[in-house]
Design an enzyme around this catalytic site. Sequence first.
Site, PDB file in Angstrom:
ATOM      1  N   TYR A 143       0.820  -1.220   0.000  1.00 19.73           N
ATOM      2  CA  TYR A 143       0.000   0.000   0.000  1.00 19.73           C
ATOM      3  C   TYR A 143       0.855   1.273   0.000  1.00 19.73           C
ATOM      4  CZ  TYR A 143      -4.000  -3.020   1.121  1.00 19.73           C
ATOM      5  OH  TYR A 143      -4.962  -3.985   1.103  1.00 19.73           O
ATOM      6  N   LYS A 181       3.309 -15.489   2.095  1.00 16.29           N
ATOM      7  CA  LYS A 181       3.182 -16.209   0.821  1.00 16.29           C
ATOM      8  C   LYS A 181       4.599 -16.518   0.359  1.00 16.29           C
ATOM      9  CE  LYS A 181       0.626 -17.674  -2.634  1.00 16.29           C
ATOM     10  NZ  LYS A 181      -0.250 -18.845  -2.513  1.00 16.29           N
ATOM     11  N   ASP A 185      -3.226 -18.215   1.636  1.00  9.90           N
ATOM     12  CA  ASP A 185      -4.406 -18.885   1.060  1.00  9.90           C
ATOM     13  C   ASP A 185      -4.936 -19.946   2.021  1.00  9.90           C
ATOM     14  OD1 ASP A 185      -1.910 -19.918   0.500  1.00  9.90           O
ATOM     15  OD2 ASP A 185      -2.425 -20.730  -1.461  1.00  9.90           O
ATOM     16  N   ASP A 226      -5.304  -6.859   5.891  1.00  9.54           N
ATOM     17  CA  ASP A 226      -6.500  -6.115   5.495  1.00  9.54           C
ATOM     18  C   ASP A 226      -7.601  -7.116   5.112  1.00  9.54           C
ATOM     19  OD1 ASP A 226      -8.205  -4.158   4.644  1.00  9.54           O
ATOM     20  OD2 ASP A 226      -7.021  -3.526   2.918  1.00  9.54           O
ATOM     21  N   ASP A 228     -11.009  -8.676   7.713  1.00 10.12           N
ATOM     22  CA  ASP A 228     -12.427  -8.555   7.359  1.00 10.12           C
ATOM     23  C   ASP A 228     -13.090  -9.937   7.316  1.00 10.12           C
ATOM     24  OD1 ASP A 228     -12.298  -5.841   7.268  1.00 10.12           O
ATOM     25  OD2 ASP A 228     -13.310  -5.659   5.331  1.00 10.12           O
TER      26      ASP A 228
END
Length: 360
Positions: free
Chosen positions: A141, A191, A223, A247, A251
């Site tokens: 980001y 990852k 994942d 992020d 959620d």
Amino acid sequence: MNLNILVLPGDGIGTEVTGEAVRVLRRVAEKWNHQLKLTEGLLGGIAIHKTGTPFPKETEQIATQVDATLLGAVGLPEFDEAPPHLRPERGLLGIRKAMGVYANLRPVRTYKALIHSSPLKNELIEGTDMIIVRELTGGIYYGTPRGISGEGAEERAVNTMVYTRPEIERVARMAFQLARGRRKKVTSVDKSNVLENSQLWRKVVIEIAREYPDVELDHLLVDNCAMQLVLNPRRFDVVLTENMFGDILSDEGAVLAGSIGMLPSASIGDKKPSGAWTGLYEPVHGSAPDIAGQSKANPLGAIGSVAAMLDYSFGLKEESEAVNRAIEMVLSIGRVTADLKPSGAPATTVEVGDAIVAAI
Ligand code: NAD
């Protein structure tokens, strides 16, 4: 203890839920004999109206001096078309940056009284109690180069995922320290089978883990973690991950709790000379213009944020637990707002606050 706190009610239901959270703070201060100093400030749409900017200098100055900051929510529909520097949400990014809060902590727990309203199988999620620690100021980001260039078939977009060793070290230490006060287990999510960035992440986390031999560490690929969060959420204690993965996963974790109005969050930076962690505490939800001013807002996310503040910024575990117990009690007697009560008469925002204050 002196509790020197900045309160930023913000916009919409932010003002309503913060009002109840402040009542809870006052009750805690009264019961445990703490000296509460509250300063109210402006952030978001209301700050644009009163000062012309979403993050006034005065707010910045106070936020960097107090022990902790409690925020409601920002956002007003009338600014939806405004240029970026004149949008309420810009105030949020501004205050996070000014306070140097680099870790976002989201407690995710299921409450017995709400379990039936979960879209997941009750026996899978019952007893879930984890904290997701998300790195907040690095990663894709913020990385450069970034941007869109070229035209036609040559048009391309670039983002860059960058982490430095110190950025990983400080957030990893925070996760291990939190785990020490809990069930002593950190799950680091990356990852690393594909990304060099994640390979450095994993290497540094393993090194930091040696400083905390009493805490168990395991690793999950992002994942797989996304899958395990819904298949077996009880396996998690502290989940540590970088900005973008956090992020998304936080959620997903939010679904486990029932309503978005229930969710607290804490953004934490370095320790201050006073010994308190720099902290910005806010419910996860926004300003909810659709229900603002109607006394329908669920204040439990904001009140849970007060519990997080008492624990992380002030080390007041007993007080924090008392607030969390009061939340559980209020849920169990069904004194809840409409988002948690599909049938029967719901309580108003203030009535939920009354019940919490009475329960503490
Ligand atoms: P939102 O979280 O405000 O609302 C989403 C839905 O959840 C709405 O239907 C709302 O009524 C409901 N809801 C939210 N909080 C609730 C509560 N405490 N009790 C009961 N119901 C609740 O998200 P949105 O509608 O996408 O955004 C509205 C505004 O808030 C926008 O301006 C957005 O930019 C801003 N926003 C701010 C923050 C923040 O301040 N941290 C976060 C998200 C969105």
